[in-house]
Design an enzyme around this catalytic site. Structure first.
Site, PDB file in Angstrom:
ATOM      1  N   ASP A   1       0.787  -1.235   0.000  1.00  0.00           N
ATOM      2  CA  ASP A   1       0.000   0.000   0.000  1.00  0.00           C
ATOM      3  C   ASP A   1       0.820   1.285   0.000  1.00  0.00           C
ATOM      4  OD1 ASP A   1      -2.669  -1.004  -0.092  1.00  0.00           O
ATOM      5  OD2 ASP A   1      -2.392  -1.736   1.953  1.00  0.00           O
TER       6      ASP A   1
ATOM      7  N   ASP B   1      -7.158  -3.962  -5.542  1.00  0.00           N
ATOM      8  CA  ASP B   1      -6.726  -2.657  -5.030  1.00  0.00           C
ATOM      9  C   ASP B   1      -5.286  -2.326  -5.433  1.00  0.00           C
ATOM     10  OD1 ASP B   1      -8.438  -4.337  -3.439  1.00  0.00           O
ATOM     11  OD2 ASP B   1      -8.509  -2.840  -1.861  1.00  0.00           O
TER      12      ASP B   1
END
Length: 389
Positions: free
Chosen positions: A109, A168
């Protein structure tokens, strides 16, 4: 008569633009006020995630939580439009909190954490310190690339997953592409391309909806299983996941001009916009396939994300197709700007949007404000202003 009709048409178009200009300006002014409220109740060493209305409390997680870049990123978007020095000072302060994440390698991330934050900071200020942090963040993210499977591993291996990759992850590739494009190692862009190609091959169904999680054998690239972590079921179309894919492949086309990425984005957009379960106001339910629709939560974060992605997709298309994307994004922005989704000044803990859904199957963050909903809403407003006004 025809001449009069066209005169009326051209008189109407500027009026529409004027109305959207006012709406966008008002949204940024309101966001400025809301975030000044939010920063007053925020612990000094934290960045906000959501708001507990029952206990009137801001909820925050650890520095390495995937969402920690969205608050500073939102502040920079607001400052860019309002030039409010109070907002800028807060943006600079919270960057210091998350700066150590530039060497974090515990998950995928880094793009969310470091490009949404330091990327916007560098774009607006030109501060070379911020650029160096972005470069280091790309190096950290690239350490999770697994050449055997040709993917960036999302989460670490566990009893549940061997080599999980979530949709994602497409969002984090912007960091790698940008660094390669701005003087960094070209290998970062190649990793992004390779990961995109593997995801395109394995993550999508024939109707261009996506799985949430694909688990790989990291040595061979064999797909072990396809399932969900945050959606209704393994075969359902989790709304925000469809947004991640749409945004991700539109962004990959921006950096590569590879037509297969544009085609993929167009096909994902078609799945979303023609879905019979997309509400009239264009703000999705949390999952397109929840059998209890319409008696299920909406996800404003998915609406904001999809709106922002459609506005960029409109930059790469023409004619009726471009108009279709723009019209849908505009409807999403107008809906999110209304009282059903946008909080009144002084309410919602200082967050801008209401009614987002984080992870319903985990009973987590259901029908609450979420920091990334605000971020992509502000980004959509900026994009509309920059590209279509």
């Amino acid at each position: 008569m025809l001449f009069i009709f066209f005169l009326g048409l051209y008189a109407f178009i500027p009026a529409q633009k004027s109305e959207m200009k006012t709406l966008i300006e008002d949204n940024f002014k309101n966001a400025d006020e809301q975030y000044k409220l939010l920063m007053k109740t925020l612990p000094a060493d934290k960045v906000p995630q959501t708001y507990d209305a029952v206990n009137n409390k801001i909820i925050s997680y650890e520095r390495t939580w995937w969402c920690t870049g969205f608050y500073p990123g939102s502040l920079w978007y607001i400052y860019e439009q309002t030039k409010d020095p109070v907002i800028k000072k807060e943006a600079e302060r919270v960057l210091d909190i998350i700066e150590p994440n530039q060497t974090y390698t515990g998950n995928h991330d880094l793009g969310f954490m470091m490009f949404c934050s330091f990327g916007n900071a560098y774009r607006i200020t030109g501060n070379e310190k911020y650029k160096n942090i972005i470069f280091q963040s790309a190096a950290s993210l690239s350490s999770r690339y697994k050449p055997g499977a040709q993917v960036i591993q999302s989460w670490n291996s566990s009893k549940k997953f061997n080599g999980p990759v979530i949709i994602d992850n497409m969002m984090n590739l912007e960091l790698l592409n940008w660094v390669s494009q701005n003087g960094g190692d070209s290998k970062y862009k190649q990793i992004a391309i390779t990961h995109s190609n593997t995801t395109l091959k394995n993550h999508f169904r024939p109707d261009y909806s996506s799985y949430h999680v694909v688990d790989y054998n990291l040595n061979t690239g064999e797909v072990i299983k396809k399932q969900t972590h945050q959606g209704y079921s393994d075969e359902s179309a989790w709304a925000r996941g469809q947004g991640w894919g749409l945004y991700g492949y539109t962004m990959m086309y921006r950096f590569t001009k590879d037509p297969k990425y544009l085609a993929q984005a167009q096909n994902i957009a078609n799945f979303i916009l023609t879905n019979s379960n997309l509400p009239e106001d264009k703000i999705p339910y949390w999952d397109f396939n929840d059998p209890k629709i319409p008696n299920v939560p909406r996800d404003a974060s998915a609406g904001a994300l999809i709106a922002s992605a459609l506005l960029e997709l409109g930059q790469y298309t023409k004619g009726s197709e471009k108009a279709r994307y723009l019209d849908a994004a505009k409807q999403m922005i107008i809906s999110l700007s209304g009282p059903q989704y946008k909080a009144a000044i002084g309410e919602n803990g200082g967050f801008i949007l209401k009614h987002s859904t984080g992870a319903l199957p985990l009973n987590s963050e259901i029908d609450v404000p979420l920091i990334y909903a605000d971020y992509y809403f502000l980004e959509a407003l900026k994009r509309y202003k920059d590209w279509y006004l």
